[in-house]
Design an enzyme around this catalytic site. Structure first.
Site, short mmCIF file in Angstrom:
data_model
loop_
_atom_site.label_atom_id
_atom_site.label_comp_id
_atom_site.label_asym_id
_atom_site.label_seq_id
_atom_site.Cartn_x
_atom_site.Cartn_y
_atom_site.Cartn_z
N GLU A 73 -4.85 4.05 6.54
CA GLU A 73 -4.53 3.92 5.12
C GLU A 73 -4.81 5.21 4.35
O GLU A 73 -4.05 5.57 3.45
CB GLU A 73 -5.30 2.75 4.51
N SER A 112 -10.97 0.45 3.23
CA SER A 112 -10.28 -0.09 4.41
C SER A 112 -9.53 1.05 5.10
O SER A 112 -8.66 1.68 4.48
CB SER A 112 -9.31 -1.19 4.00
N ARG A 121 0.82 -1.22 0.00
CA ARG A 121 0.00 0.00 0.00
C ARG A 121 0.85 1.27 0.00
O ARG A 121 0.50 2.27 0.62
CB ARG A 121 -0.97 0.01 1.18
#
Length: 403
Positions: free
Chosen positions: A396, A295, A169
């Site tokens: 995130e 998320s 990520r």
């Protein structure tokens, strides 16, 4: 109608303050000029994609928000057809192209490589900044090169896959907005994506590389299936988890043209089919479950020694840590759930921010939430997981205007 939108208009979670100036250039030169104008004036610049991976504070944003208005996707190999055993095909997309439009286009051409990434909201440009991943695939494995505007050197550069420094990520682009040097460019990277060239494969089938997806198709992990079938299953699974963005957001004037109408209609069909399936619990149809950043926390990657201190039933997957040492990735959703945060949890009855009613990894706006409420919920969860397991959960989304 106001001359500029708010972040609440432009983000999937539907929160955030008013924007002083909004620009949507429709040419490559216009995009670079808009970036240069903001940087020359020394005012904050926020490059926005689909608004799915951002949490922005409630106060007005006294800067410029730029969204790439280009949506083109081309096949440069059309003039050089595949011959012999070479099955590779290149697709080049502007940074502003809708990511799911890109996936649908690739699958419709009979190409394999991104079908597991179906339904992820956002743009092509944002996909490589974040190195999006789902259902056994990551965008990094399909990227050949990324063309960027370097805001510091004021030149166009082309990064190959290795230069992108893709990680879990993250990428070199994402990292360029953090640290002492990155603070000059935050809340956008130093390197702004202009276009991405992908390398995919001619194949009517793809590999089922994720257990949940294989179960959804009554197949086994590693089986090969038609890529259109895989894409359809991914969309259904995402919708059932509340992770398919609300198609109604494209009715907003400020979102007009951001996604192809035929693909918005297909998303509505997926939701309608679930609504008629009486084997699915009713909560999968709650539109508010899809008002989220996706998320919210990254799955922690920890040392093997630290992982031994987790309960035996905690998910544990072997990974290589950033320092090159062997480590373990565990599930943020599992940690949240086992720290005592149930689905639908709110910090107070008055709060309009809640954990998703479907799973615990999405923080949702259940109606009229403020960014401060979402941030308070995030902090409560971080504190609870730290207390229960001694692990720090890292958000995130890019967080702007919130301490």
């Amino acid at each position: 109608m106001t001359s500029s939108p708010s972040f609440a208009d432009l983000t999937t979670i539907g929160v955030g303050g008013e924007i002083a100036r909004f620009s949507e250039p429709t040419t490559r030169v216009g995009l670079i000029e808009a970036i240069e104008d903001a940087d020359h004036a020394g005012i904050p610049l926020c490059m926005l994609g689909g608004g799915s991976n951002m949490l922005v504070g409630d106060a007005p944003f006294h800067g410029v928000v730029i969204r790439d208005g280009r949506r083109d996707i081309v096949v440069p190999d059309e003039a050089d057809p595949v011959e012999g055993t070479d099955t590779t095909v290149h697709l080049t997309a502007s940074a502003g192209a809708n990511w799911d439009d890109f996936v649908e286009f690739a699958v419709s051409l009979g190409l394999e490589g991104v079908e597991g990434l179906s339904g992820i909201p956002g743009t092509v440009g944002a996909s490589v900044v974040q190195n999006i991943g789902a259902y056994g695939q990551e965008v990094a494995t399909s990227v050949e090169s990324v063309e960027v505007w370097d805001r510091k050197a004021k030149v166009v550069l082309t990064f190959d896959g290795d230069s992108m420094q893709f990680g879990y990520r993250t990428s070199a682009l994402k990292q360029s907005m953090f640290g002492e040097e990155g603070a000059k460019f935050f809340p956008s990277p130093r390197y702004v994506v202009l276009s991405v060239t992908f390398v995919l494969r001619h194949s009517p089938t793809g590999t089922l590389a994720y257990p949940q997806l294989a179960r959804a198709l009554n197949a086994s992990l590693g089986d090969r299936m038609n890529t259109e079938v895989i894409r359809g299953a991914v969309l259904r699974v995402r919708a059932a988890k509340g992770m398919l963005e609300d198609p109604a957001r494209y009715n907003n004037h400020w979102m007009s043209g951001m996604k192809r109408e035929e693909n918005i209609a297909k998303d509505n069909q997926v939701v309608d089919a679930l609504r008629l399936d009486d084997t699915e619990p009713s909560h999968v149809f709650r539109i508010t479950d899809r008002h989220s950043c996706g998320s919210f926390f990254i799955n922690p990657q920890i040392s093997a020694h630290r992982a031994e201190q987790l309960p035996d039933n905690a998910p544990k997957f072997g990974v290589t840590l950033a320092d090159g040492q062997p480590g373990v990735k565990t599930s943020a959703a599992w940690l949240i759930d086992h720290a005592g945060f149930h689905r639908g949890f709110r910090v107070s009855k008055q709060s309009s921010a809640a954990l998703s009613s479907v799973h615990t990894l999405a923080l949702t706006n259940i109606g009229g939430a403020k960014a401060s409420e979402v941030w308070a919920l995030a902090h409560a969860i971080q504190d609870g997981v730290q207390y229960a397991f001694g692990i720090d959960l890292i958000p995130e989304p890019v967080v702007v205007g919130l301490e």
